[in-house]
Design an enzyme around this catalytic site. Structure first.
Site, short mmCIF file in Angstrom:
data_model
loop_
_atom_site.label_atom_id
_atom_site.label_comp_id
_atom_site.label_asym_id
_atom_site.label_seq_id
_atom_site.Cartn_x
_atom_site.Cartn_y
_atom_site.Cartn_z
N LYS A 12 14.60 -35.94 -34.52
CA LYS A 12 13.63 -34.85 -34.61
C LYS A 12 13.41 -34.17 -33.26
CE LYS A 12 12.76 -34.89 -39.01
NZ LYS A 12 13.11 -33.72 -39.82
N TYR A 68 15.03 -42.00 -35.99
CA TYR A 68 14.51 -40.82 -36.67
C TYR A 68 13.79 -39.91 -35.68
CZ TYR A 68 11.39 -38.13 -39.76
OH TYR A 68 10.68 -37.12 -40.40
N SER A 100 9.18 -33.06 -36.54
CA SER A 100 8.11 -34.04 -36.74
C SER A 100 7.40 -34.28 -35.42
CB SER A 100 8.69 -35.36 -37.25
OG SER A 100 7.73 -36.40 -37.22
#
Length: 258
Positions: A166, A162, A149
């Site tokens: 990534k 998160y 991401s």
């Protein structure tokens, strides 16, 4: 969808995790449109069945659906075993599964949420790659693609943990690509920006959120799932055969230096 070269992935077998919706399903559609035999998977059997039916109704007959929770060792084994049983080989792995059970800064993340994020987003990606590698070696070539991401490069304010998970995929891509480069197995990563999917809907579903998101994007538009699926098809094809260890950022021009 734009016209595709339907022969670019002919006779290739592609396994895509978390591929019954959003970016994952778009990848399955694109790889199938370019001639690949595709294996779709997700945690929920009803979603797998729906995705398989949709692909078949689109005219793709070489499709397999397998229920798979990527953190479950037995599910991962079944995913690969069922693929070999039906298609005889695996050429492409797209590791797309991800979770984000918490919202807030890194310091707001509980240990339980942190463990879940890293278990699915990082550890499962590593284990899938580790477990598929012997199968790719049998073909003397192959392609592993991790879906990361843009948040891994520039953390979004409410996606702290998160975002870190990534970022870890960039390191996994670099390390694994070096291990496999001499064996003609490429390992690459795709880092989407803000794409219109249910997973990222909180970033654009209200007018305020949408305007905030667009203000960050020089192209002044949100990404579509097809903007990502075409990159994956390129990396998985012979057109991308001399690329390994790289991350392609598709974010509409948002700054992408780590």
């Amino acid at each position: 969808m734009a016209q595709q070269n339907v022969s670019r992935l002919a006779n290739k077998v592609a396994v895509i995790t978390a591929s019954t919706d959003g970016i994952g399903f778009a990848i399955a559609q694109r790889l199938a449109a370019e001639g690949a035999k595709v294996v779709v998977s997700s945690r929920k059997p009803q979603n797998v069945e729906k995705a398989v039916n949709q692909l078949k109704s689109d005219g793709h007959s070489d499709v397999l659906g397998v229920k798979c929770h990527v953190s479950d060792a037995n599910d991962r084994k079944k995913l690969f075993d069922e693929t070999i049983k039906k298609f005889g080989k695996i050429d492409i792995l797209v590791s797309n599964a991800a979770v984000n059970p918490t919202v807030g800064s890194v310091l707001d993340c509980s240990e339980e949420a942190w463990d879940k994020i890293f278990d699915v987003n990082v550890k499962a990606s590593f284990l899938l790659a580790k477990e598929v590698t012997p199968l790719l070696r049998k073909q003397s070539s192959g392609s592993i693609i991790f879906m990361s991401s843009y948040a891994g490069l520039n953390p979004f304010p409410l996606l702290g943990a998160y975002s870190v998970s990534k970022t870890a995929l960039f390191g996994l891509t670099k390390a694994l690509s070096q291990d496999l480069a001499s064996e003609n197995i490429t390992v690459n990563c795709v880092a989407p920006g803000i794409i219109k999917t249910k997973f990222s809907s909180a970033m654009y579903e209200t007018e305020v959120a949408r305007e905030t998101a667009l203000s960050m994007i020089p192209m002044r538009k949100l990404g579509e799932v097809e903007d990502i699926s075409g990159i994956v098809a390129f990396l998985a094809s012979n057109d991308g055969a001399y690329i390994t260890g790289e991350t392609i950022v598709a974010s509409g021009g948002m700054p992408s230096r780590l």
